[in-house]
Motif scaffolding. Structure first.
Motif, PDB file in Angstrom:
ATOM      1  N   ILE A   9     103.976  93.759 -43.895  1.00  0.00           N
ATOM      2  CA  ILE A   9     103.596  92.979 -42.699  1.00  0.00           C
ATOM      3  C   ILE A   9     102.291  92.241 -42.942  1.00  0.00           C
ATOM      4  O   ILE A   9     102.180  91.053 -42.671  1.00  0.00           O
ATOM      5  N   ARG A  10     101.318  92.971 -43.460  1.00  0.00           N
ATOM      6  CA  ARG A  10      99.977  92.377 -43.560  1.00  0.00           C
ATOM      7  C   ARG A  10      99.065  93.342 -44.305  1.00  0.00           C
ATOM      8  O   ARG A  10      99.374  94.533 -44.424  1.00  0.00           O
ATOM      9  N   LYS A 189     101.419  87.743 -43.198  1.00  0.00           N
ATOM     10  CA  LYS A 189     101.206  87.299 -41.806  1.00  0.00           C
ATOM     11  C   LYS A 189     100.879  85.808 -41.860  1.00  0.00           C
ATOM     12  O   LYS A 189     100.355  85.330 -42.871  1.00  0.00           O
ATOM     13  N   PRO A 190     101.140  85.050 -40.809  1.00  0.00           N
ATOM     14  CA  PRO A 190     101.058  83.595 -40.924  1.00  0.00           C
ATOM     15  C   PRO A 190      99.641  83.029 -40.789  1.00  0.00           C
ATOM     16  O   PRO A 190      99.372  82.205 -39.922  1.00  0.00           O
ATOM     17  N   THR A 268     100.338  79.360 -40.838  1.00  0.00           N
ATOM     18  CA  THR A 268     101.113  79.075 -42.057  1.00  0.00           C
ATOM     19  C   THR A 268     102.539  79.594 -41.975  1.00  0.00           C
ATOM     20  O   THR A 268     103.234  79.678 -42.993  1.00  0.00           O
ATOM     21  N   GLY A 269     102.995  79.939 -40.774  1.00  0.00           N
ATOM     22  CA  GLY A 269     104.214  80.727 -40.660  1.00  0.00           C
ATOM     23  C   GLY A 269     105.531  80.005 -40.870  1.00  0.00           C
ATOM     24  O   GLY A 269     106.575  80.651 -40.963  1.00  0.00           O
TER      25      GLY A 269
END
Lengths: 348, 348, 348, 348
Positions: A9-10, A189-190, A268-269
C-alpha cells in the motif's frame, strides 16, 4: 520471477537506532511535534497527527546510529505469505515475525532485500487515536504523516527494476545525456514517492520524510530550531524541489539521521501519470530556486543494519556521482540550456 | 549643529539607473508585480499595492547601472527649508528642485549627504489610486510597500551619528567584543528600519527592500523566477533574519541592483524600544536558521551617483569586514556561546 | 482648549474584570496563547509575543464582567502633567496614581473621559523579555501585539472631535447619504486605528484587538476552539473587513468580553493619508466578502466602570443604528451601486 | 450482480450547461484561474494547474443551467466493456460513445445511473501540458485539481449501496440516533471523497469541488470577488468542515451552479481507514467553527439532464431533511453533548 509480489500500500514506518533517547525525544517530540504513542527506557514509538496506526517511527536505543528497518504496509494478511514466497524466490534472507515482535505491529515478514536493506512487510497494526482535528495539541509546525523513504544505492537502474517488480512506478528521475541514472522516485500510494533511490555508496538510508499541510509549518520548525540555538541541525533548505515540486527542509537529528519535512507534491494515481526526467546538469532539479545543495547532503547517510543488527558493508557506486558532475572543477550546470553554461558557485 | 533637521517621516522612493528598460520592466512589473504609475521610453515609475504616492521606485534608462537618488518624505513643506539650511550648515552640496523635476514629486531639496549619497527630501507628491483592495490585480507575490534602504558606508559609527542627527534611532546593530560596529539599523517610521548602514567600501547602495504581508508571497516570487528559468536572480534566501526577525529574500535585478523582499519585522515606535546588539560571530545574526551568507552579498553593491550623475569614488572601509571575520580561515562563528566554536562551512 | 494634550503614542493596555480567573486563563493563555507576565489569585497580567512592557491586558477578578480601564502610553513623563491639566480643563474627573498602583506600570493619570470611559495615561512601565524570537513557545496561533480598542459611544462625531483634540486622526469612517456617522477609526501609531468609535448606546467596550502576523494564525485559533468543543466562543468571522482591509475574527471570552484577532491592515503614517468613507449601505464595508454581521455583534458590548469601579450608566444613541439600517425590514444594502438593491439575507 | 464493475480511478470531469459563456469565462477563468485548454463559441474546456488530461470541467452553452455529465476515469480500456455490461445488468440506459464525442476524451460509456445521474466512464484522454511548475501563470488563488462531486439524492443508504457496488468506500457520514443517514462521503482515490451523497430531492448536482494546496489561495478568491464587487457569489464560508477536516468555500457561478474550493483533507488509502460518523445534531459537523450553514446551501442545487439532454424529474426525499432537523423550530444542535442543548441561531 514466478511468484506474485505482495500488494504494497505504502511506506509505513521506519525504525532508527539512536544513541541518546532523551536527546532524540527533544528533537522528534519537542521540535517536530510528533505524538508519542508509547515510550519506555528502550524506545519511543511516534506518529504524526493524521496517522492512526500505532507508529510511523520507532527510535530504539543502541550504540551505533543506524537504520534498523523500513516497513511497508501490505493490503491483506495474505500478502505476508506472498512476501515470504517472493523473497524466497529472490534468494535473500527472509524471517517471519510474530505479532507484537514490534510493539503495535501484527504478524510480519522481514527480509534483507536485494539492495541490502532490512525491510518489513506487515498488514495488521494497532489503531490509536487519529489527531487530525486535535488542534488543541497541534503546534505551529504540525506534521500530518510519514511521506517517504530515500535510499542510497549504488546501481539505480537495478534498484528501480527491483522496485518495479514490487509494483512501484517511477514518477521522476535524474539522468544525463549519456543515460547515467542518478536518482529515481517511485510510488505505490498516489504521491510522487514512497521510496526514492539515490545513486551512491550503499545500502545507506539517505532520509525519511514527513509531510505537513502548509509551508509555514515547515518554516516554523526552522524558527523553532533557531530559538533553541540549534540551527546547526538545519542541513539544507528550506526550498522548493524541482523534482516533485515539493517544498522541503532537511534536518539532521542528534545522531545525524536526516529527516526531510515536505509538502505540496502532486497526485500521481492515474496509470498514465507522466514521468519527468531531469537533466543532472539542470541547476533547478534539486532546488527550483537554484540554491546550491550542500556537500554533506550528497555524501552523508545512515548506516543500515542487517536482520542480525550488524552494519551492512557498503558497495561503492561505480558510476559518476551527482555531486561530482554538478559541483566543482568538472561540473557544469545550467539554468536554461540556451545560456552559456556556468558552474555552481559562480551563480550570481 | 545649530540648525534643526527636517522632520523625516520615512524612506519614500529610490531612483535607479538601469541599462535596459524592457528587461527591467520584465523583472519589476512582470515578476515583482509592481504597479506602473507612468512609463515612457526613458523611465518607469512604479509603486507597490498599498502606496498612494506617485511612485516608490523610478527606473531611469542610462549607460551605467547606478543609484541616482534616495528620497525621504518630510512632514511639511517647511521642512524643505530646514533641509536646505541643515545641509548648508553641514557644508555639503545642496540643490533646490522645482515641483515636477521628478515626475509626480513636488518641490524638493537634493543633497550629497556627508556619506556621499544623493539624497532628496520632499513633501508634496501626486496621489494615485491605492490598490490595497484591488485584489483583482494582486498577483500571488503581491508587495505592499517600500520598506527600507540599505547602504554600504565605510565608517558605521560616523554614519550612525549623522543619521541620529536627522532624528533616526537605532533598533539593532552588529558589533564584536572589541567594539567594532559592522552594521546598524535605523528608523523614523516605527519599523526596524528606514535605512540600514552596512560597513563596507562606500558610498554604495546595498539594496532597497519592499514589504509583503505574508511569507508565501515572497516564496511565490522564488517559484515564479524558477518557472522563468531565472533562478540565477535569486542571490540569497529565502530565510529568516536574526536581526529584525524579518523573513527575507534577496534578488538581483537585470543590472545587478539588489532588491530585498521582506516581511514580519516588529513595531519599534515606543521611545524606549530596546536596542538589540548582535555579536558578529553569532551565526544566527544574518540568518536565524544558520544558513550561510553568500560572498557576493557581502562584496557587491550598486554604484552611487553624485548630483551631476557622475559615479562617486569609493572610500575603502578601514575596519574589519564582516565577511572576513565570519567566513574562511580567520573567521570563527558560533550558534551558542557554550559550544566549541566552529567555522561557517563546517556547519552540520 | 488652552492646554496642550498629552502626546499619546498608542493604545497600550486594557484591564477587564472577569468573574472566573481560571476560566479566563484557559481562554487567554490556553487558546489565545498570551504570555503570563505575572499572576496571583486576584489577577492575570498578560502580553503578546512581541511586547516588552509588563502587560497589554490585565484580567482582574470581580463580580461583574466589565472594562476597568483603557490605557494609552504617552511619550514622556512630562505628558502626565499635560494630561492632568488637559482633563482638568475638560472638567472631568482626574486622578493621579502612584507608580505600581497597577503592577508593572509607573506613575499614571486616570480620568473619566468625556465619553464616559475610564482612561489611563502612563509613560513608565516595567520591561520584560520580548518573545519575538522565542519560537520555542510560540503556538500555531501566536499573537504579536495589542492593536486597538473599539468603543460604543452614542454620538460618533462628538467622540471623534474629542479624540482629534487628543491628536488622533481618522483613517476611515462609515456614513450615510444624509451625513449620519455610524463609526470612525482613529489612530496615533501609523496603523488604521488605536481606537474605533462605534455608534451605539454607551459608554460600552465593543472589543479589544490583538494582531498576528499571518492569517493562518487566526484560523488556527478557530480550529483550536473547535477541538475544545468551544466553537460557540466564535461570534463572527473569520473574514476580511472592508474598513481597514484587515483579516479578522471576533471571539467572546468566558464573560462575554469581545476579543478581535486582526491582521493585514495598512500604513497610515503620512500626514496626507487618504481617509476612506464607506456608505453604510455598502454590503462589503463590514465584511469584504459580503458575509452578514451577526446581530449580537451590533447589540452586545461590555459594561464600563467609573473610577470608583461602579458601572457607568448608558446613554442611548439617538441617531439611527447601523444594524437597523442594514438588516431587516427597512434596511437596504448593495454590493454595487449599479445593482438593483437587495436586502441582506436575500444575498445569494 | 454477476458482472464485475469497472475499475474506477477517480472522479475526472464534469460538464455543465451554462447560459452565458462569456460570463462563465469571467468566473471560471478570470476569478478561479482555471486554464483554458480549448474554447470556441459553444464550449470552454478547462483544467486546474496540476492536471494533464484535456479538461476537468466543460462549460457548454445552453438554454437551461444544468449538469450534463459526471465523468469517472477507469483504469484501462477494458473497463469500458465492464461498464457497459455492468450497467446493462443494472437495467439502466447505456450508450457507447466514440472517441472525440467529447473533445479530448477517448472512447467512453455513458449511462443514466440508478440514482438518475448522467455518468460517463472513460479511460483514454488527450494529454496536455501540466502546469504544476508554471508559476509564471499561477495566480494568487491557484487551484491544483478537481477533487470531488457532491450529489443530492433522496435515499442515501440506497445510493451508498450502489456506489459500494462500484468499489467506492465510505470515509465519513452524518446520521442521527434513529439511524437516518443524511449524507455519506465515498472515495476511490485515497482522499475523503470522489463523490458525496447528500440527502435531498434528487437527482440534483449539489456542487463540484476543486482543491488548492494552501488556504490563502482560497481566501484570495474571496478577496478577488470582493474587489470585483461580486461578493454575492460567495454563498458559504470560508470555513473548516467538521466532516473531512477540509478548509472550504462555496461559490455560486453566474448560473447558480455551486463550486466548492477545498483543501486539507486527509489520506484514506489504507483498507482499514476508520469511518467517522457524525451526529446530525453536532453543530460542528458542517463547520468545525460552528458557523451556521446558510439555508440556500441546503435547498438549492443544479438540475440534472438525462442522456437526451432533458431535465430529470425530481424524486422527493421522504426522510427528514438535515436543514429541518438542525435549523429552526424543531432543530436542536449542540457543540458538546454535555451542554444544555441550544438551537442554531442562539449561538453566542
Amino acid at each position: 520471477m514466478t511468484t506474485s509480489p505482495p500488494d504494497v500500500i505504502r511506506c509505513a514506518y521506519a525504525e532508527l537506532v539512536v544513541t541518546d533517547l532523551p536527546a532524540s525525544r527533544d528533537f522528534y517530540v519537542g521540535v517536530l511535534g510528533l505524538v508519542v504513542t508509547y515510550e519506555d527506557d528502550e524506545a519511543l514509538y511516534l506518529r504524526a497527527f493524521e496517522e492512526y496506526l500505532h507508529h510511523s517511527l520507532v527510535l530504539r536505543k543502541g550504540d551505533l546510529p543506524a537504520l534498523a528497518v523500513l516497513a511497508y504496509r501490505v493490503r491483506s494478511a495474505a500478502d505476508l505469505d506472498l512476501a515470504e514466497a517472493y523473497y524466497g524466490e529472490l534468494g535473500v534472507r527472509v524471517e517471519r515475525r510474530a505479532a507484537g515482535a514490534t510493539r503495535g505491529i501484527g504478524e510480519a515478514v522481514r527480509v534483507e532485500d536485494p539492495l541490502g536493506f532490512p525491510v518489513e512487510f506487515f498488514h495488521e497494526a494497532e489503531h490509536v487515536e487519529r489527531f487530525t482535528q486535535r488542534y488543541d495539541v497541534h503546534g505551529a509546525g504540525a506534521l500530518a504523516r510519514l511521506d517517504h523513504f530515500n535510499l542510497d544505492t549504488p546501481d539505480v537502474p537495478a534498484a528501480r527494476k527491483y522496485y518495479e517488480g514490487l509494483g512501484f512506478r517511477v514518477s521522476e528521475d535524474i539522468q544525463d545525456d549519456e543515460g547515467t541514472v542518478y536518482a529515481a522516485w517511485m510510488f505505490r500510494k498516489p504521491t510522487v514517492h514512497d521510496v526514492a533511490l539515490t545513486g551512491g555508496d550503499g545500502p545507506r538510508l539517505h532520509h525519511i520524510a514527513f509531510a505537513s499541510h502548509e509551508r509555514h509549518q515547515i518554516l516554523h520548525i526552522c524558527d523553532h530550531l533557531g530559538a533553541l540555538r540549534k540551527s546547526g541541525m538545519i542541513e539544507r533548505g528550506p526550498g522548493r524541489h524541482g523534482v516533485s515540486n515539493a517544498f522541503y527542509l532537511y534536518l539532521r537529528d542528534p545522531d545525524g539521521h536526516r529527516i526531510e519535512l515536505y509538502t505540496h507534491d502532486y497526485y500521481t494515481g492515474d496509470p498514465d501519470n507522466p514521468v519527468i526526467t531531469w537533466d543532472v546538469h539542470d541547476n533547478q532539479r534539486r532546488d527550483w530556486w537554484g540554491n546550491p545543495v550542500v556537500p554533506s547532503w550528497y555524501s552523508e547517510a545512515s548506516t543500515v543494519l542487517d536482520l542480525d543488527g550488524k552494519p551492512q558493508p557498503l558497495i561503492a557506486r561505480s558510476e559518476a556521482h551527482e555531486a561530482d558532475v554538478t559541483i566543482g572543477a568538472d561540473g557544469f550546470s545550467y539554468t536554461t540550456r540556451q545560456q552559456k553554461e556556468f558552474k555552481l558557485g559562480e551563480q550570481v
